[in-house]
Design an enzyme around this catalytic site. Structure first.
Site, PDB file in Angstrom:
ATOM      1  N   GLY A   1       0.858  -1.193   0.000  1.00 38.58           N
ATOM      2  CA  GLY A   1       0.000   0.000   0.000  1.00 38.58           C
ATOM      3  C   GLY A   1       0.885   1.231   0.000  1.00 38.58           C
ATOM      4  N   ARG A   2       0.334   2.321   0.517  1.00 33.61           N
ATOM      5  CA  ARG A   2       1.087   3.585   0.479  1.00 33.61           C
ATOM      6  C   ARG A   2       2.401   3.489   1.243  1.00 33.61           C
ATOM      7  NH1 ARG A   2      -4.618   5.984   0.915  1.00 33.61           N
ATOM      8  NH2 ARG A   2      -4.680   4.473   2.589  1.00 33.61           N
ATOM      9  N   ILE A   3       2.343   2.953   2.477  1.00 34.49           N
ATOM     10  CA  ILE A   3       3.562   2.920   3.300  1.00 34.49           C
ATOM     11  C   ILE A   3       4.533   1.871   2.749  1.00 34.49           C
ATOM     12  CG2 ILE A   3       4.493   2.590   5.629  1.00 34.49           C
ATOM     13  CD1 ILE A   3       1.742   3.585   6.693  1.00 34.49           C
TER      14      ILE A   3
ATOM     15  N   THR B   1       6.076  -2.250  11.607  1.00 38.35           N
ATOM     16  CA  THR B   1       5.538  -0.931  11.973  1.00 38.35           C
ATOM     17  C   THR B   1       4.039  -0.890  11.660  1.00 38.35           C
ATOM     18  OG1 THR B   1       6.152  -0.100   9.785  1.00 38.35           O
ATOM     19  CG2 THR B   1       7.675   0.377  11.592  1.00 38.35           C
TER      20      THR B   1
ATOM     21  N   ARG C   1       0.839  -3.477  12.673  1.00 39.19           N
ATOM     22  CA  ARG C   1       0.090  -3.722  13.902  1.00 39.19           C
ATOM     23  C   ARG C   1       0.679  -4.968  14.549  1.00 39.19           C
ATOM     24  NH1 ARG C   1      -1.360   0.738  13.683  1.00 39.19           N
ATOM     25  NH2 ARG C   1      -3.481   1.582  13.614  1.00 39.19           N
TER      26      ARG C   1
ATOM     27  N   GLU D   1      -0.241  -3.419  23.923  1.00 40.65           N
ATOM     28  CA  GLU D   1       0.397  -2.105  24.069  1.00 40.65           C
ATOM     29  C   GLU D   1      -0.275  -1.357  25.209  1.00 40.65           C
ATOM     30  OE1 GLU D   1       0.410  -0.058  20.311  1.00 40.65           O
ATOM     31  OE2 GLU D   1       1.381  -1.733  19.294  1.00 40.65           O
TER      32      GLU D   1
ATOM     33  N   HIS E   1       5.354   2.356  19.501  1.00 41.18           N
ATOM     34  CA  HIS E   1       4.305   2.717  18.533  1.00 41.18           C
ATOM     35  C   HIS E   1       4.389   4.206  18.161  1.00 41.18           C
ATOM     36  CE1 HIS E   1       0.065   1.498  16.964  1.00 41.18           C
ATOM     37  NE2 HIS E   1       0.669   2.355  16.149  1.00 41.18           N
TER      38      HIS E   1
HETATM   39  C1  GLV Z   1      -0.901   4.419  13.679  1.00 40.14           C
HETATM   40  O1  GLV Z   1      -0.618   3.363  14.124  1.00 40.14           O
HETATM   41  C2  GLV Z   1      -1.739   4.601  12.540  1.00 40.14           C
HETATM   42  O2  GLV Z   1      -2.440   3.653  12.130  1.00 40.14           O
HETATM   43  O3  GLV Z   1      -1.758   5.718  12.006  1.00 40.14           O
END
Ligand code: GLV
Length: 329
Positions: free
Chosen positions: A157-159, A237, A239, A268, A287
């Site tokens: 996806g974007r990230i 990074t 979930r 968390e 997080h």
């Molecule tokens: C942070 O964890 C987000 O989903 O923006």
């Protein structure tokens, strides 16, 4: 006409509160560190037409049934697994998120963890502070090369794409796995598609970028970790529950993989008795993927814009259940 009431679960950054206060009556939970307790939230939502939440605020059936006047839940995050979107949709409540504005900042943190785990940065910091540095050593804190190696991106996806783009600067070969193939990304970034199992076996670094859904819960478990190289590094990074944490601890202890960089966890905040805390080959952050000054302000403002748009009868920029706006539930 009375102004719609909005409850905000944390003091927001940037101009967000001003944006909300222009047209709404706004109540804010004042503690920046700790979320409102459940009973406070349940009480506050009774009168609220808008709710601005963070990933720590659970919006479930119970909360939604107490919130009879609620029209919008504006989550200050791109992920929205803290919100029961189906239940909100059934009740005609719009849910929004904050995509795009945090993409590059989160990709930066994934790379920070990747590099830190590969080159033992956190371990080196602990070593130096502890006064254990006796002499330059040929074998001191040897790590894994990053340049020229293979990165596997799970979820393009974007990230995921932003992480892949950075890898080009490190001369890396990039593999990806995704629900569907992305021919334009294959052309533009030179990334190659693999089945998850093949990607895990081939990659030197595996970075996770999927949302948390029933399909991705424990996507990386014992069997998947067993497929990875003993020199590989896993970065999460996305979930926490995308990875089976017990299996990961075993993998790190027993050397199935070499190291991990983790920003997210199954529970968390990370419990003080988590076995991850005693492992040297894992780099831990709390997080903070999107935690830059500019990005957290922009996320806050975007959530406020989403909230105000719904309450003033306009289409919000980032609905995650647009069927509510389009009248088809
Ligand atoms: C942070 O964890 C987000 O989903 O923006």
């Amino acid at each position: 006409m009375s102004r719609p009431r909005v409850y905000v679960c944390r003091p927001l950054l940037g101009r967000a509160l001003d944006i909300l206060r222009e047209g709404c009556e706004v109540r804010v939970w004042p503690d920046p560190e700790v979320p409102p307790p459940r009973d406070v939230l349940l009480q506050e939502v009774r009168e609220a037409e808008g709710l601005v939440t963070l990933v720590t605020d659970r919006v479930d059936e119970t909360l939604l049934s107490a919130a009879r006047r609620l029209r919008v839940v504006a989550n200050v995050a791109v992920g929205y697994d803290n919100v029961d979107v189906e239940a909100a949709t059934r009740r005609g409540v719009v849910v929004t998120n904050t995509p795009d504005v945090l993409t590059e900042t989160t990709a930066d943190l994934a790379w920070a963890l990747l590099l830190a785990a590969a080159r033992r940065v956190a371990e080196g910091d602990r070593f130096t502070r502890a006064g254990r540095w006796q002499s330059w050593g040929l074998e001191l804190l040897l790590g894994q090369d990053v340049y020229g190696r293979t990165l596997g991106v799970v979820g393009l996806g974007r990230i995921g794409r932003a992480v892949a783009r950075r890898a080009l600067g490190f001369g890396m070969r990039v593999l990806y796995t995704s629900q569907s193939r992305h021919p334009e990304a294959e052309r533009e970034l030179g990334v190659q598609w693999r089945q998850l199992d093949d990607l895990l076996a081939e990659a030197d670094f595996v970075s996770l970028h999927t949302p948390l859904t029933p399909q991705t819960r424990h996507l990386i478990g014992r069997e998947q970790l067993r497929r990875m190289k003993p020199t590989a590094v896993l970065v999460n990074t996305a979930r926490g529950p995308v990875v089976d944490e017990d299996a990961l601890v075993q993998a790190l202890r027993e050397g199935w993989i070499w190291a991990a960089g983790l920003d997210v966890f199954e529970r968390e905040p990370l419990p003080p008795d988590s076995p991850l805390l005693s492992l040297d080959n894992v780099v831990l952050t709390p997080h903070v993927g999107s935690a830059s000054f500019a990005t957290r302000a922009r996320m806050s403002e975007l959530a406020a814009e989403n909230c105000v748009a719904v309450l003033s009868g306009r289409r919000p920029p980032n609905p995650v259940n647009p069927q509510v706006l389009d009248g088809a539930r």
